[in-house]
Design a protein around this motif. Structure first.
Motif: not given
Length: 470
Positions: A291-303, A328-337, A353-357
């Protein structure tokens, strides 16, 4: 009770945060003979209780049905702890004891533990931030020998208790019904983790395990997870800020997907999660109860973000998703669509702080217009300075579709400020159509005098009570 502005209740004496004086405590003690049915006493957040507890405990035999005693942040002294220990014999039904935020208890816990009768019915013991020492750890081990029914043990924010964790862990086998173990910020080290892992084989009923903010256990998971996978009833696992290494992640990627009852997972502020997270994030698909997933500030790559997005398609019960501080989330939120379309239960989405556009915000409003994200209540878009005024404008134009939204944060980073553009008017127009909204964060947006006046009069004009954090 009337004098203190409280409603009388023959079973629950709640004097929490009432600025009690020593005289009030004495007066309270004189009332106990007239309250034989009393089951709960809360004196928390009354600093003057410290040093006067004996005046109360000598009368506790009149309320021998007492089940709950809360004394957190009361400035308890050594004498108070002794008096409390002596009172245990006359309150045999006590099930919950909260001594949290009493720093003077540190080094004196044995004054309590020596008095606890064997077979004590205590189920909940909370000793958060009490400046406990290694010696107190030995006293805690003694407690575990006499409280077979213990279900909740909270030792969080006691940085020196980690030195005696191996001793405590050895006696955890005596509380097989333990459901919650909170060791947040306890100064645990790698050897502490090894001792704790051995103890887990005896804790089949454990529902919550919090090991967060213990930075020195990083590197220890690779040798200390043999019994973690056996916790088939575990619902909450919190490992945020544990300096998890790449080797740890390799092991955790094998173990965590086996926790079939897991509902909440927090891996935030572990930089190495982003380096080797693909196996784990991809395997979250095997935890459909999450029900809850928290992975903030984990240095995720786009992959790795893509792996998470694919796994999220298999998490139909997801309510909270925190991806903050992953650029990496910025500009790639569509991956979660696809996942966001299926996440009909999602209520909290944090993208700080996800570099969203602009395109990312447009996607969110489009989802809601199509009938998705209908239950979203909290949306954090703060610290995304790259979003253009036009992007905010488009977002505000579609904001009214978030009918259940209660909290929205669009604040800028602390190091910056920016004029609030034409989208401000569209924001105010949208707010009138959001009946549930109670809090709006707009820090470091510079409002003109006219805009400021409109904001100040908004609640009055619209008969609302929104808290504006500007």
């Amino acid at each position: 009770m009337q004098k203190l502005g409280k409603k009388p209740n023959s079973e629950n004496l709640d004097l929490n945060n009432c600025a009690l004086s020593a005289a009030d405590v004495t007066e309270l003690a004189s009332l106990l003979p007239f309250l034989p049915e009393l089951k709960e006493i809360s004196l928390s957040w009354n600093g003057c209780v410290g040093g006067t507890l004996k005046a109360l405990t000598v009368h506790l035999h009149h309320v021998n049905l007492l089940k709950v005693l809360r004394l957190n942040n009361c400035r308890l002294t050594a004498e108070d702890v002794t008096s409390l220990g002596e009172a245990f014999e006359v309150i045999p039904q006590l099930e919950e004891l909260d001594l949290s935020w009493n720093s003077n208890i540190g080094g004196k816990l044995s004054l309590l533990t020596k008095k606890l009768p064997k077979g004590c019915k205590l189920k909940i013991l909370k000793i958060t931030d009490c400046n406990l020492t290694a010696k107190d750890g030995e006293s805690l081990a003694e407690i575990l020998n006499v409280v077979p029914n213990l279900e909740v043990l909270d030792l969080s924010i006691n940085k020196h208790i980690g030195c005696s964790m191996k001793v405590i862990a050895q006696d955890l086998k005596n509380v097989p019904g333990l459901k919650e173990l909170n060791l947040h910020m306890c100064g645990l080290k790698q050897d502490s983790l090894q001792g704790l892992d051995t103890a887990l084989q005896h804790l089949a009923e454990l529902r919550k395990l919090d090991l967060s903010c213990n930075k020195e256990i990083g590197g220890g998971f690779k040798d200390s997870t043999a019994h973690l996978a056996s916790l088939k009833n575990l619902e909450v696992l919190d490992l945020h800020q544990c300096c998890v290494t790449e080797e740890d992640m390799t092991v955790l990627s094998q173990v965590i997907p086996l926790l079939s009852s897991l509902q909440e997972l927090n891996l935030s502020s572990n930089k190495n999660v982003g380096v080797s997270s693909d196996p784990l994030l991809g395997r979250l698909r095997f935890l459909p109860k999450l029900k809850s997933v928290a992975i903030s500030n984990c240095g995720l790559s786009e992959e790795s973000f893509s792996s998470l997005a694919e796994a999220a398609l298999h998490l139909p019960e997801l309510e909270i998703l925190d991806l903050s501080w992953n650029k990496c989330v910025g500009g790639n939120l569509k991956l979660l669509l696809g996942a966001l379309k299926l996440a009909t239960e999602i209520q909290v989405l944090r993208l700080s702080s996800c570099n969203l556009v602009a395109e990312d915000l447009a996607l969110l409003t489009l989802l809601t217009r199509d009938g998705h994200l209908g239950r979203l209540r909290k949306l954090d878009l703060s610290y995304n300075n790259n979003i253009s005024d036009q992007g905010w404008s488009v977002f505000c134009q579609g904001l009214a579709v978030f009918k259940e939204l209660s909290e929205l944060d669009v604040s800028l980073r602390p190091s910056s400020c920016r004029d609030c553009g034409e989208w401000f008017g569209e924001l105010l127009a949208a707010l009138t159509k959001l009946p549930a909204l109670a809090e709006l964060g707009m820090q470091r947006w510079v409002l003109s005098e006219w805009q400021q006046k409109r904001l100040e009069s908004f609640n009055q004009d619209n008969k609302r009570n929104i808290r504006f954090d500007c």
